[in-house]
Scaffold this active site. Sequence first.
Site, PDB file in Angstrom:
ATOM      1  N   LYS A 251       0.812  -1.218   0.000  1.00 36.83           N
ATOM      2  CA  LYS A 251       0.000   0.000   0.000  1.00 36.83           C
ATOM      3  C   LYS A 251       0.847   1.269   0.000  1.00 36.83           C
ATOM      4  O   LYS A 251       0.449   2.284  -0.587  1.00 36.83           O
ATOM      5  CB  LYS A 251      -0.954   0.011   1.198  1.00 36.83           C
TER       6      LYS A 251
ATOM      7  N   SER B  64     -21.596   4.207  -2.614  1.00 34.56           N
ATOM      8  CA  SER B  64     -21.406   3.023  -3.445  1.00 34.56           C
ATOM      9  C   SER B  64     -22.676   2.668  -4.200  1.00 34.56           C
ATOM     10  O   SER B  64     -23.791   2.868  -3.698  1.00 34.56           O
ATOM     11  CB  SER B  64     -21.007   1.839  -2.562  1.00 34.56           C
TER      12      SER B  64
ATOM     13  N   TYR C 215     -22.347  -4.202   3.716  1.00 33.10           N
ATOM     14  CA  TYR C 215     -21.550  -3.115   3.148  1.00 33.10           C
ATOM     15  C   TYR C 215     -22.457  -2.097   2.460  1.00 33.10           C
ATOM     16  O   TYR C 215     -22.378  -0.890   2.728  1.00 33.10           O
ATOM     17  CB  TYR C 215     -20.528  -3.674   2.151  1.00 33.10           C
TER      18      TYR C 215
ATOM     19  N   ASN D 230     -18.400   0.097 -10.762  1.00 38.39           N
ATOM     20  CA  ASN D 230     -17.283  -0.858 -10.785  1.00 38.39           C
ATOM     21  C   ASN D 230     -15.998  -0.169 -11.233  1.00 38.39           C
ATOM     22  O   ASN D 230     -15.729  -0.055 -12.431  1.00 38.39           O
ATOM     23  CB  ASN D 230     -17.615  -2.039 -11.704  1.00 38.39           C
TER      24      ASN D 230
ATOM     25  N   LYS E  79      -5.558  -5.346  -2.913  1.00 39.57           N
ATOM     26  CA  LYS E  79      -6.955  -5.650  -2.590  1.00 39.57           C
ATOM     27  C   LYS E  79      -7.319  -7.129  -2.637  1.00 39.57           C
ATOM     28  O   LYS E  79      -8.421  -7.507  -2.253  1.00 39.57           O
ATOM     29  CB  LYS E  79      -7.879  -4.867  -3.533  1.00 39.57           C
TER      30      LYS E  79
END
Length: 333
Positions: A44, A120, A149, A180, A189
Amino acid sequence: MTRKIAFVTGGAGFIGSNIVGRLAKDWHLDVVVCDWLGGAEEGKWRNIAKHPIGDFTHPEKMFEWLAKRWQEVEVVIHMGAETSTIETDADKVMRNNFALSRDLFRWCADFQRRFIYASSAATYGDGTRGFDDDNALAALAALRPLNVYGWSKALFDIFAVRQAARGYAPPQWAGLKYFNVYGPNEEHKGAMKSVAAQIWPDVAHGRSVKLFKSYHPDYADGGQLRDFVYVRDVADVVEWLVSRPDVNGVYNLGAGKARSFKELAEAVFAAAGVPAEIDYIAMPLALREKYQYFTEAKLDRLRAAGYERAFTSLEDGIADYVRAYLSHPDPYG
């Protein structure tokens, strides 16, 4: 010269680091990253290694850091979240996605700092209610996400709209319903990487790629449709919002055109210059009842707010991702 700060939570993550890289090009702006980097091998830190950030702090020190420097903070860009759609610890998801977002929203309202955050497309659930980013409370409350989520994100959208209606909000607040997203800096990820990134090793090594079979009569195998949006376009929209403090509300952020997973895979093969070879495999039983077969962002409200730039086509975005990043020993942007 007065110091101006863009404080980016999740700034070493996938989308966050692309936003950091874009904003760090402005030498009059200090971009401060708030995140955990993990181990050196996880990578990261590499997501932000090429960008001249102004400072770094960990999430547990966030409010302490902000309390000392709040007068210099121009905008808080909140990308930090628990992003796994298969996370089963609902308390963890709510703590990271709702409670922290709520506290940051209130901090920005109290100190009158601008606030841009990640929502999202998972808030739309199976899509039967459409993909219209209607900000009316009744419309937001009618959405039925398929997992915790999506629910955590939908709940915060409702919170933000409700607080703004009551007159208790940051001077600018804007939420972005990501569809997406794919592109550089998603190496860390794992299983949550975009399909393009997941299939790249097979394409690169001359193997066939595997996509899920369809269990819906209206969709062929590989014909399931998603709104794929290049992360560079996401950074464009956030940069535009930073320049437009008058824009408020929750907005869809996709390319505005649904494309199939088969087309996505074919674009990866084409970018690599090799013939497409695709096999279709059974979808896990746990996914079949909750699987989305179609997503497509309606962009009317974003356009009406003044965003005019065209979005990158799937073929052009994949070509850039493969040729400029995935195919290189250093794939970080």
